[in-house]
Design a protein around this motif. Structure first.
Motif, PDB file in Angstrom:
ATOM      1  N   UNK A   1       0.868  -1.178   0.000  1.00  0.00           N
ATOM      2  CA  UNK A   1       0.000   0.000   0.000  1.00  0.00           C
ATOM      3  C   UNK A   1       0.904   1.226   0.000  1.00  0.00           C
ATOM      4  N   UNK A   2       0.681   2.142  -0.944  1.00  0.00           N
ATOM      5  CA  UNK A   2       1.556   3.309  -0.998  1.00  0.00           C
ATOM      6  C   UNK A   2       1.242   4.248   0.154  1.00  0.00           C
ATOM      7  N   UNK A   3       2.259   4.994   0.549  1.00  0.00           N
ATOM      8  CA  UNK A   3       2.082   5.937   1.656  1.00  0.00           C
ATOM      9  C   UNK A   3       3.331   6.044   2.486  1.00  0.00           C
ATOM     10  N   UNK A   4       3.153   6.325   3.764  1.00  0.00           N
ATOM     11  CA  UNK A   4       4.259   6.596   4.669  1.00  0.00           C
ATOM     12  C   UNK A   4       5.180   5.388   4.793  1.00  0.00           C
ATOM     13  N   UNK A   5       6.499   5.677   4.888  1.00  0.00           N
ATOM     14  CA  UNK A   5       7.488   4.611   5.003  1.00  0.00           C
ATOM     15  C   UNK A   5       7.284   3.780   6.270  1.00  0.00           C
ATOM     16  N   UNK A   6       6.703   4.382   7.297  1.00  0.00           N
ATOM     17  CA  UNK A   6       6.450   3.628   8.536  1.00  0.00           C
ATOM     18  C   UNK A   6       5.520   2.454   8.263  1.00  0.00           C
TER      19      UNK A   6
END
Length: 651
Positions: A47-52
């Motif tokens: 899922x794309x988004x924050x590296x966390x």
């Protein structure tokens, strides 16, 4: 020339660095990333988004048995979505053109390059032309090359160099210090700075200290006297450069007392209800009424103030909440809020500020937080002038939040008033105020009618004063060939807690700031901009927006569209669109506003994702880029005007 740029405002993590860190976790050299990823026969879907969250996905996929090369392939594949959908948020990919240049060290990773190429081609498939995608020959050094070219350009324009030379550079010695002693204490930011002490070679080697890590000019020095000198310089810039957004926000909340008090005799109270209410009139003078300094109160504060003062409420007893700030939001946001945008979320903190700060200091009798359904407009060719329904309903949501666990207003002895008002319809507004607030204030119909007229008069005086001031600034820009920035935003974007100091950052670089409401409608001024179109029959009036948008019913959206037309036609104005994150009324006109401005060749910049997160570093980089672009644009304008100034017929 920079047309537009996007920057990650959510965090400071770089996509390339993240891929490198993942390779290191698997004990694989970053140079071998692509070879390893290309060995994968399948890959998991991230899922794309924050590296966390991507890191959490990696752990989960490892538990499910996915191999390192498969995970690395999946991460490379998700990279374009992180760039184009999460960071850049490009609504219409075709507007970017057909030529793409990929640069940056990440492009050394061929797995990342392939993912980018596949993504771009997929987004433009079926549009009749294959995109041309280039990888910069020196992708890792492209930024350094650009810096060198800029240094060359400034040198050629007459700026002397400060370069010490390669021989001196080779023998340079330096030390870096970052500890408690380097913390800046000249403002509340308390920046953790780094001191770089540099010594050039030679028996009399020059020594110099550079300071990094500071978020403002004050942190660039150590001596208090130097700070005072910097502040004096900045104050001079602020004095010479008008910020109409700041002025409008300040002036809207001052006293608008009518020229003369409206006194009426007993014989003028015509109804029995008026007779009963008249007995409550003497208490008005001592009433203390709090008003949240939030949302569209920025548009109608002069009306509310003049209306109350006309009825006998003293201005010192009209108490506005404090200006929005991180502290105000943090203190008041503990109550539940499901509002989709930051400005509406601020409703609760502002009422919290009135209850727990203003009321505790000097008791309030009531809090007036009107639900505004529409706003006055002088534009032509619009469907309506409504307000966003989320913003309209916010006072009701705020009331519910403070009554959820018992009625806090009742416990504090405060009456919460949230009348539903149509400010764009004077006759209806007069009735609404009488019906909904008449009992509390002891209104008679006659004095309410007088007070409403006083309110509209104050609103008109305030608007005309700001427009006259803006016209004077624009005329000065025309004389000096300067540039002014028109903020294509909403009235409450004048709130520094919502605009995150963007206006001040631009102002201190010498750019006057205009709001859409402050743009002048002086007949001579708008005739210069729209006269040809009127004569050709393209528009019915200089204030007509039907030629660019026929279906807009939102008051502020209409004003943004008209302001965009002004920016596109005036050579000394450029556009800066501000929008809060997930603004449902701004989103449909993003493309229209941008096209109006850019079609004329006018610079156009955006901050379309403002929320409660204040990413100071990101904002500063974007401001510096805007400033650089506008300086280059101004140089081009000066070159274009030189023949005309010299009297050349080609000018």
């Amino acid at each position: 020339q920079v047309k537009d740029f996007k920057l990650n405002t959510q965090c400071s993590a770089g996509n390339g660095y993240f891929l490198q860190r993942v390779a290191q976790q698997f004990d694989i050299a970053v140079e071998d990333y692509a070879d390893v990823a290309f060995r994968a026969q399948r890959m998991p879907t991230f899922s794309y988004g924050c590296a966390v969250f991507l890191q959490s996905d990696i752990v989960n996929f490892q538990r499910q048995g996915w191999r390192p090369e498969e995970i690395m392939a999946g991460l490379a594949a998700i990279l374009p979505k992180n760039i184009w959908l999460y960071v850049a948020r490009i609504p219409n990919f075709a507007t970017l053109g057909r030529t793409f240049v990929l640069q940056g060290g990440t492009q050394r990773n061929l797995a990342a390059v392939k993912a980018q190429v596949d993504f771009i081609r997929a987004r433009l498939r079926g549009r009749g032309e294959e995109p041309r995608i280039l990888v910069h020959e020196h992708c890792g050094e492209a930024g350094a090359i650009g810096a060198a070219l800029e240094a060359l350009r400034t040198r050629e324009n007459g700026r002397p160099t400060g370069f010490v030379g390669f021989e001196a550079l080779a023998g340079l010695r330096w030390t870096a210090t970052t500890n408690e002693s380097t913390v800046c204490r000249f403002c509340r930011n308390r920046c953790q700075r780094t001191f770089l002490d540099i010594e050039l070679p030679g028996p009399k080697g020059a020594r110099r200290r550079l300071i990094t890590g500071n978020s403002c000019e004050k942190g660039s020095v150590e001596d208090v006297e130097q700070v005072r000198a910097i502040k004096a310089d900045l104050d001079g810039v602020f004095d010479r450069t008008e910020n109409l957004a700041e002025i409008v926000a300040r002036e809207a909340f001052r006293s608008f007392a009518p020229a003369s008090e409206h006194r009426r005799t007993i014989g003028e109270f015509l109804t029995r209800r008026d007779w009963r209410r008249a007995s409550r009139r003497p208490r008005r003078r001592n009433l203390r009424i709090g008003i949240p300094r939030a949302l569209n109160v920025y548009s109608v504060a002069p009306f509310l103030t003049a209306w109350l003062e006309s009825l006998g409420v003293r201005f010192r007893n009209i108490v506005f909440s404090d200006v929005s700030s991180e502290g105000l939001y943090r203190e008041g946001c503990t109550r539940a809020s499901i509002d989709p945008c930051f400005p509406s979320k601020l409703g609760i903190p502002h009422v919290h500020n009135l209850i727990h700060k203003k009321h505790e200091r000097n008791a309030l009798d009531a809090i007036l937080f009107p639900m505004l359904d529409d706003l006055p407009s002088d534009l032509v060719g619009t469907m309506a002038c409504r307000v966003c329904p989320t913003i309209t309903a916010t006072p009701t949501a705020v009331r519910a939040a403070f009554r959820k666990d018992g009625d806090l207003f009742a416990r504090k002895g405060i009456e919460f008033l949230c009348p539903f008002l149509n400010v764009a319809q004077p006759a209806l507004l007069e009735r609404q105020l009488y019906d909904q607030l008449g009992a509390f204030l002891g209104l008679t119909r006659a004095e309410n009618a007088d007070a409403v007229r006083a309110g509209y008069s104050a609103l008109e005086r305030h608007r005309d004063r700001m427009r006259d001031r803006a016209l004077a600034v624009i005329r000065r820009l025309e004389r000096e060939q300067g540039l002014g920035i028109v903020v294509l935003g909403r009235p409450y974007h004048a709130d520094p807690g919502i605009n995150h100091g963007i206006f001040r950052q631009l102002q201190k670089r010498g750019y006057p700031i205009f709001t859409t409401e402050s743009l002048p409608v002086d007949p001579d001024f708008i005739a210069r901009l729209f006269g040809d179109e009127i004569r050709k029959g393209l528009v019915a009036s200089p204030l007509d927006i039907s030629d660019v948008w026929k279906n807009s019913f939102n008051s502020v959206s209409n004003r943004k569209l008209w302001a965009a037309k002004v920016v596109a036609r005036h050579p000394n104005l450029v556009g800066l669109e501000l929008s809060s994150f997930r603004c449902g009324h701004d989103a449909p006109i993003y493309g229209v506003v941008q096209e109006i401005v850019e079609t004329s060749g006018t610079p156009f910049f955006t901050f379309r994702d403002l929320d409660e997160n204040h990413s100071a570093g990101s904002i500063r980089i974007r401001i510096e880029t805007i400033d650089y672009s506008l300086r280059r644009y101004r140089e081009a304008l000066a070159r274009h005007r030189e023949p005309a100034l010299a009297g050349s017929p080609e000018g």
